[in-house]
Write an enzyme that holds these catalytic residues in place. Structure first.
Site, short mmCIF file in Angstrom:
data_model
loop_
_atom_site.label_atom_id
_atom_site.label_comp_id
_atom_site.label_asym_id
_atom_site.label_seq_id
_atom_site.Cartn_x
_atom_site.Cartn_y
_atom_site.Cartn_z
N SER A 184 0.81 -1.21 0.00
CA SER A 184 0.00 0.00 0.00
C SER A 184 0.84 1.27 0.00
O SER A 184 0.31 2.36 -0.09
CB SER A 184 -0.94 0.01 1.21
OG SER A 184 -0.21 0.01 2.41
N LYS A 219 -6.51 4.79 7.87
CA LYS A 219 -5.37 5.57 7.39
C LYS A 219 -5.72 7.05 7.28
O LYS A 219 -4.91 7.92 7.64
CB LYS A 219 -4.91 5.04 6.03
CG LYS A 219 -4.31 3.63 6.09
CD LYS A 219 -4.00 3.11 4.70
CE LYS A 219 -3.41 1.70 4.76
NZ LYS A 219 -3.14 1.14 3.43
#
Length: 713
Positions: free
Chosen positions: A585, A628
């Site tokens: 990611s 996030k």
């Protein structure tokens, strides 16, 4: 095995003969393969589960089981607003208005396929293996299965002394409840015999002592003779006590099929054991049949044996468990080779149970292949879902779930309607997918209990939305607490930069654990190569992250005008920690940092980003975007770049919505257009990248990426 023992029979004749007993056991036991033919139309012996009667035995689908949420009379369900209402149209003041089903199978929420399989497996007596994440309802389904089992006659199991071989106790099975009567009869007979022996002993002692006193013999000699007589009677009386059988399985008070949770059980607890006897001679030893201890496989006879994390069982134990499943009976012996119990082995003890094995995905790796084949060949395998589609009916069931947790705990105040709405919102958020609800009910139930404890501590009648919000803060995971601590420490030591522009530095985003986001800066530096140019990455990268760096290097070679054969590209994941970096990611983060360093263009430090990157420059979806984004907001960032495909998965808390702008991107040129600073050089670079990638993007590469299913990275 004999089932016709009568309490009026002489206790001496209670044990059946070895040949006859063995023949009767073999005659009664039907092969596992034929268990599907057993009758399932007898009445439920349980009063409290009246709904499990003959009528419910005809149920074939899960739609007929707990498919509606019952409320108190006068409470309505508004179908017109159900689709948009967080409560699914339920008109309630609190969860007190919601009725909780009696049967566990009706309380199961979301796992429709698993519940359907449990119903079928219970009717046909099939084994089941459930694989899935912790807290998704595996143990609850196993318990529900014991309530749904075909109603069979439960049995008591007795172990008798074997006069021919004390190390091979006899086993006898009788109808449930009759075992206590048999033992009482044996004890009464033994008491009468001991009483007669005691009377006889004292008469003899009195005669001996009287004779010694009246005759010319020494009184001391008479007392010595009396002591010898007492020892003889004391020693021989143990043979009478040994005739009393030992009941190792007592189902006299059992009103439903047995359920045994053998999770984490050692071999003795699972398979049965024989206690060690330190006194093995001199008449002081405990009879071997009295030292026999049943295992979970024997206690679950005619019921359910549940083993979670089955791969943690020793491989030899799994082999023996497979034998028990196949034969329907298993002899009990000492499990320790150094114990005196290892000399004892009973006749086979019935263990005709249904095996329900459970575990995570890794459970299949260390599971004995023959045991798994046995379950699969004569049963079902089912994968437990992590999320379920968000519908009005499911939201009503989630409201019922909260009522179930309150009723099960017994000490929590009921939840108000707005508190239920907040919990359903949390279930949406924890799913990680738009229009879905999480099925991790254990963690969600933990939040219910924390919120209820807060209300109870303040002696309130109901649990409110404020209690739920406070509980969400108190029940943060260890990973989330660590992540918040890291963010605060970095602020103190100026390790986080959220202002101005810096060349070769990008604020990446990562996930700790399952529900905790953290900001992870990535730095890149270009240096002259000593030999051939290469990409050097530090930060204890895991395998997936290393592959991500290699993909990024391919993009850089294609998009950059710099001759990389003469350059070394150094990439550092700042403060990655001992666990390093896993997943890909951070791909767009690495690419942005390297391109910024190569082109000497600063990166806006008020921006954080996450996303995977294909070798063609497509930004691919990742997992944990909600956590996030919240981590970036806590760190002080103003903008967060996420993959376009993840736009539907964003469900951040209200407090963070005003703190950050979320920009979805489909390709690397869009990322650079947002992240880089310095208009002339940035515009030139972005235009060059667009010209290179236009053909690829026009072919629908990004469209295919946006249709991918996000997976945690």
């Amino acid at each position: 095995m004999s089932n016709d023992t009568n309490v009026d029979d002489p206790p001496e004749d209670a044990p059946a003969g070895p040949d006859q007993d063995h023949h009767e056991r073999q005659g009664e036991r039907s092969p596992r393969e034929g268990e599907g033919d057993r009758r399932t139309d007898v009445d439920d012996p349980t009063d409290e589960f009246e709904s499990a009667s003959d009528e419910d035995d005809e149920i074939e689908t899960v739609e007929d089981l707990g498919s509606t949420v019952e409320v108190d009379p006068g409470v309505e369900v508004d179908e017109e607003i159900a689709e948009d209402d967080l409560l699914g149209g339920l008109k309630i003041d609190s969860t007190e208005d919601i009725e909780v089903p009696d049967r566990l199978v009706d309380q199961v929420i979301g796992q429709d396929e698993a519940r359907d399989i449990i119903i079928k497996a219970a009717k046909q007596r099939r084994h089941v293996m459930m694989i899935g994440s912790p807290g998704t309802g595996k143990s609850m389904l196993a318990k529900a299965m014991s309530q749904l089992l075909p109603k069979e006659d439960l049995q008591d199991v007795l172990v008798y002394h074997n006069p021919d071989d004390g190390n091979e106790p006899k086993v006898r099975t009788v109808p449930a409840g009759k075992g206590e009567q048999i033992i009482d009869a044996h004890k009464e007979e033994a008491r009468k015999r001991n009483q007669m022996r005691s009377i006889l002993m004292w008469i003899i002692i009195a005669v001996v002592i009287g004779y010694a006193i009246l005759s010319s013999a020494s009184p001391l000699l008479g007392i010595l003779a009396a002591g010898i007589i007492w020892l003889i009677f004391r020693y021989t009386s143990r043979g009478t006590d040994a005739m009393v059988p030992n009941m190792i399985v007592n189902n006299g008070d059992q009103r439903v099929a047995p359920f045994e949770d053998a999770t984490g059980a050692h071999a003795g607890a699972l398979l049965g054991d024989v206690r060690h006897d330190p006194f093995q001679s001199g008449g002081m030893e405990t009879p071997s049949h009295d030292r026999v201890e049943p295992g979970a496989i024997h206690k679950s006879n005619k019921g359910v044996l549940f083993v979670d994390e089955i791969n943690t069982l020793d491989i030899r134990t799994q082999q023996k468990l497979m034998t028990a499943i196949q034969e329907g009976e298993f002899a009990i012996t000492g499990q320790s080779e150094r114990s005196s119990g290892a000399m004892v082995q009973t006749e086979p003890v019935p263990c005709d149970f249904i095996m329900v094995a459970a575990g995570n995905l890794d459970a299949m790796e260390n599971m004995h292949p023959a045991l798994r084949n046995r379950i699969k060949g004569y049963g079902y395998e089912v994968y437990m879902d992590d999320t379920i589609e968000d519908t009005a009916e499911m939201r009503r069931k989630y409201a019922r779930f909260i009522a179930q947790e309150v009723e099960r705990d017994g000490r929590l105040p009921h939840f108000t309607d707005d508190a239920v709405e907040e919990l359903i919102l949390e279930a949406k958020r924890r799913s990680g997918r738009k229009n879905h609800l999480t099925l991790h009910f254990r963690s969600l139930g933990g939040l219910v209990r924390v919120a209820g404890d807060i209300a109870r501590a303040e002696d309130r009648e109901h649990t409110t939305r404020d209690d739920v919000l406070q509980a969400k803060q108190r029940s943060r995971s260890i990973e989330q607490q660590l992540a918040d601590d890291y963010i605060e420490r970095r602020k103190d030591y100026e390790l986080q930069v959220t202002e101005d522009g810096v060349e070769g530095r990008v604020n990446g985003l990562a996930v700790m654990g399952e529900d905790s986001g953290i900001m992870l800066p990535v730095m890149a530096e270009i240096a002259p190569a000593q030999g051939g140019g290469q990409v050097i990455a530090t930060g204890k990268l895991q395998e997936m992250a290393e592959e991500s760096v290699q993909n990024v290097s391919a993009i850089i070679k294609k998009f950059s005008d710099v001759d990389l054969s003469e350059k070394d590209i150094h990439i550092q994941f700042v403060q990655a920690g001992q666990q390093g970096v896993d997943g890909d990611s951070a791909s767009i983060t690495v690419a942005t940092a390297v391109i910024s360093a190569l082109e000497n263009i600063p990166v806006d430090q008020s921006i954080a980003m996450t996303g995977s990157l294909s070798v063609r420059g497509d930004v691919l979806p990742v997992g944990g975007v909600t956590h996030k984004i919240e981590a970036a907001a806590k760190a002080g960032c103003d903008t967060v770049i996420i993959p376009k495909a993840n736009e539907q998965d964003v469900m951040i808390e209200d407090e963070y919505e005003e703190m950050v702008d979320i920009i979805p991107c489909s390709n690397i040129s869009e990322v650079l257009d947002v992240a880089l600073m310095g208009e002339p050089k940035k515009d030139s670079l972005v235009d060059r990248l667009k010209s290179i990638t236009d053909a690829a993007f026009d072919q629908g590469a990004v469209g295919s990426a946006s249709g991918s299913n996000p997976s945690p990275q």
